[in-house]
Write a protein that holds these residues in place. Structure first.
Motif, PDB file in Angstrom:
ATOM      1  N   CYS A  19       0.814  -1.215   0.000  1.00 38.36           N
ATOM      2  CA  CYS A  19       0.000   0.000   0.000  1.00 38.36           C
ATOM      3  C   CYS A  19       0.843   1.257   0.000  1.00 38.36           C
ATOM      4  N   GLY A  20       2.163   1.104  -0.067  1.00 35.54           N
ATOM      5  CA  GLY A  20       3.037   2.264  -0.049  1.00 35.54           C
ATOM      6  C   GLY A  20       2.907   3.122   1.202  1.00 35.54           C
ATOM      7  N   LEU A  21       2.698   2.480   2.339  1.00 35.81           N
ATOM      8  CA  LEU A  21       2.496   3.242   3.575  1.00 35.81           C
ATOM      9  C   LEU A  21       3.780   3.351   4.387  1.00 35.81           C
ATOM     10  N   LYS A  22       3.969   4.491   5.022  1.00 31.60           N
ATOM     11  CA  LYS A  22       5.090   4.645   5.944  1.00 31.60           C
ATOM     12  C   LYS A  22       4.693   4.102   7.315  1.00 31.60           C
ATOM     13  N   LYS A  23       5.695   3.893   8.139  1.00 31.26           N
ATOM     14  CA  LYS A  23       5.440   3.217   9.416  1.00 31.26           C
ATOM     15  C   LYS A  23       4.361   3.888  10.266  1.00 31.26           C
ATOM     16  N   LYS A  24       4.392   5.215  10.312  1.00 34.13           N
ATOM     17  CA  LYS A  24       3.401   5.925  11.121  1.00 34.13           C
ATOM     18  C   LYS A  24       1.993   5.684  10.572  1.00 34.13           C
ATOM     19  N   SER A  25       1.855   5.772   9.257  1.00 31.57           N
ATOM     20  CA  SER A  25       0.548   5.544   8.641  1.00 31.57           C
ATOM     21  C   SER A  25       0.113   4.099   8.815  1.00 31.57           C
ATOM     22  N   VAL A  26       1.093   3.196   8.807  1.00 32.71           N
ATOM     23  CA  VAL A  26       0.787   1.784   9.006  1.00 32.71           C
ATOM     24  C   VAL A  26       0.094   1.587  10.343  1.00 32.71           C
ATOM     25  N   ARG A  27       0.669   2.225  11.377  1.00 27.91           N
ATOM     26  CA  ARG A  27       0.097   2.066  12.710  1.00 27.91           C
ATOM     27  C   ARG A  27      -1.311   2.657  12.762  1.00 27.91           C
ATOM     28  N   ARG A  28      -1.498   3.786  12.062  1.00 30.62           N
ATOM     29  CA  ARG A  28      -2.825   4.396  12.045  1.00 30.62           C
ATOM     30  C   ARG A  28      -3.821   3.504  11.318  1.00 30.62           C
ATOM     31  N   MET A  29      -3.394   2.954  10.181  1.00 29.29           N
ATOM     32  CA  MET A  29      -4.256   2.041   9.435  1.00 29.29           C
ATOM     33  C   MET A  29      -4.621   0.829  10.279  1.00 29.29           C
ATOM     34  N   ALA A  30      -3.629   0.305  10.990  1.00 31.55           N
ATOM     35  CA  ALA A  30      -3.859  -0.862  11.841  1.00 31.55           C
ATOM     36  C   ALA A  30      -4.897  -0.540  12.911  1.00 31.55           C
TER      37      ALA A  30
END
Length: 108
Positions: A19-30
């Motif tokens: 999804c081309g997500l950075k780590k911070k966005s990953v945590r938010r998505m999670a």
């Protein structure tokens, strides 16, 4: 309230690739997937059978959420991996997600 989920290295790599997500966005998505995603009991028919199978193939998974076109596999509070919703199930996901949203709105 927002509870901090952990994201395993593997999962954040996968999310970056898929999804081309950075780590911070990953945590938010999670976080969002964990709270708003569809649980096994929210699904029916083919989609439900698919989720049951996921629990069997991911033995340490105890929380699986479907959110958008992705499947988030959690072990406790840790996001272990992220998969694509199979093409054949996308319509099911959309239908059942809509139904779930309506249900959630009614409950307020």
């Amino acid at each position: 309230g927002i509870h901090m989920l952990r994201v395993s290295k593997h999962a954040s790599q996968r999310l970056k690739e898929r999804c081309g997500l950075k780590k911070k966005s990953v945590r938010r998505m999670a976080d969002i997937a964990f709270m708003k995603g569809m649980k096994e009991e929210d699904t029916s028919g083919q989609l439900n059978r698919f989720m049951v199978k996921l629990y069997c193939t991911n033995m340490d998974a105890n929380n699986i959420r479907i959110y958008g076109n992705y499947i988030y596999i959690f072990c406790g509070e840790t996001l272990v991996t992220v998969l694509h919703v199979p093409h054949r199930l996308k319509n099911h996901v959309n239908e059942q997600q809509k139904r779930l949203n309506r249900k959630q709105e009614e409950l307020g």
